[in-house]
Design an enzyme around this catalytic site. Structure first.
Site, PDB file in Angstrom:
ATOM      1  N   ARG A  40      -6.579  -2.322  -3.364  1.00  0.00           N
ATOM      2  CA  ARG A  40      -7.196  -1.777  -2.144  1.00  0.00           C
ATOM      3  C   ARG A  40      -8.143  -0.647  -2.549  1.00  0.00           C
ATOM      4  O   ARG A  40      -7.684   0.457  -2.881  1.00  0.00           O
ATOM      5  CB  ARG A  40      -6.096  -1.243  -1.222  1.00  0.00           C
ATOM      6  CG  ARG A  40      -6.576  -0.631   0.090  1.00  0.00           C
ATOM      7  CD  ARG A  40      -5.373  -0.148   0.884  1.00  0.00           C
ATOM      8  NE  ARG A  40      -5.687   0.210   2.247  1.00  0.00           N
ATOM      9  CZ  ARG A  40      -6.013   1.442   2.639  1.00  0.00           C
ATOM     10  NH1 ARG A  40      -6.093   2.427   1.754  1.00  0.00           N
ATOM     11  NH2 ARG A  40      -6.250   1.688   3.920  1.00  0.00           N
ATOM     12  N   SER A 109      -2.279  -7.497   8.619  1.00  0.00           N
ATOM     13  CA  SER A 109      -1.713  -6.242   9.143  1.00  0.00           C
ATOM     14  C   SER A 109      -1.455  -6.359  10.628  1.00  0.00           C
ATOM     15  O   SER A 109      -2.336  -6.798  11.381  1.00  0.00           O
ATOM     16  CB  SER A 109      -2.699  -5.079   8.949  1.00  0.00           C
ATOM     17  OG  SER A 109      -2.935  -4.834   7.605  1.00  0.00           O
ATOM     18  N   LYS A 138      -4.613   6.347   5.072  1.00  0.00           N
ATOM     19  CA  LYS A 138      -5.468   5.453   5.823  1.00  0.00           C
ATOM     20  C   LYS A 138      -6.409   6.282   6.680  1.00  0.00           C
ATOM     21  O   LYS A 138      -5.980   7.264   7.287  1.00  0.00           O
ATOM     22  CB  LYS A 138      -4.573   4.587   6.723  1.00  0.00           C
ATOM     23  CG  LYS A 138      -5.202   3.363   7.302  1.00  0.00           C
ATOM     24  CD  LYS A 138      -4.125   2.553   8.024  1.00  0.00           C
ATOM     25  CE  LYS A 138      -4.744   1.550   8.954  1.00  0.00           C
ATOM     26  NZ  LYS A 138      -5.521   0.524   8.285  1.00  0.00           N
TER      27      LYS A 138
END
Ligand code: TZP
Ligand code: MG
Length: 213
Positions: A40, A109, A138
């Site tokens: 990520r 998600s 995040k």
């Protein structure tokens, strides 16, 4: 088709602001025993993401670990990853399947029961569920859902669940007992002084027999 069995730890390779290299982090997670990595890199160019993905693909092949790329089915395919993890604003599952080779893993998600049902109906191989706790990893995080969402999703859908959001070695077993098949972590691993040791600690806490009541 038989139900996907996910490793207990879903280790997300995201250096955040640590300055660590994603490839070094991946190597450390594998050395610590992780057998499922997701790459990520939110601020990377497609080329940077591909370059890291190709290097990590080699490491995960050697270790016999599953390797997923976040956000980008095209990069996952180019790097010969095992699949992709999609957010609610990424490509839908059916479009990602057109890009990826047959049999690729696709995770989605989800943040509430409706999204969980929709992801399963769309054909996700597993769903992310969270954020369970408060997270700083995040941009624009949603409010924590707590263990209640993990329990509710577990009861409502027949699909492997990966819990995510603010989970640490101290809370991992509790979250799993609430119904998660796998526990995802970013900061608890990438900010750890010794990331390989952090993985070992989490895996020990998640070992069979360590379930909390
Ligand atoms: N999706 C929901 S919470 C989260 C993502 C990507 C961040 C998880 O990171 P951390 O550091 O384990 O809280
Ligand atoms: Mg995404």
């Amino acid at each position: 088709m038989s139900r996907l069995r996910l490793p207990a730890l879903y280790a997300i390779v995201d250096p955040l602001d640590t300055g660590r290299s994603p490839v070094d982090l991946a190597a450390a997670y594998l050395a610590g025993g992780a057998r499922l990595l997701q790459l990520r890199l939110k601020d990377a160019s497609a080329r940077e993401l591909l370059s890291a993905a190709v290097a990590i693909r080699t490491l995960t092949h050697t270790a016999g670990a599953i390797f997923l790329v976040n956000d980008r089915p095209d990069v996952a395919r180019a790097a010969e990853a095992d699949g992709v993890h999609l957010g609610q604003e990424d490509l839908p599952v059916t479009a990602a399947r057109r890009v990826l080779p047959p049999g690729s893993l696709i995770g989605v998600s989800t943040h509430d029961l409706d999204e969980a049902h929709a992801a399963v109906a769309a054909g996700a191989d597993y769903i992310g569920v969270g954020p369970v706790y408060e997270t700083r990893s995040k941009a624009r995080p949603l409010a924590p859902r707590g263990l209640d969402l993990v329990r509710a999703v577990r009861a409502a859908v027949d699909c492997p669940c990966v819990a995510i959001g603010g989970i640490t070695a101290d809370t991992a077993a509790t979250v799993r007992t609430a119904g998660a098949d796998s526990i995802a972590m970013i900061a608890a691993l990438s900010r750890a002084p010794d990331p390989a040791a952090a993985v070992r600690t989490v895996l020990a806490r998640l070992a069979p027999g360590n379930r909390t009541p």
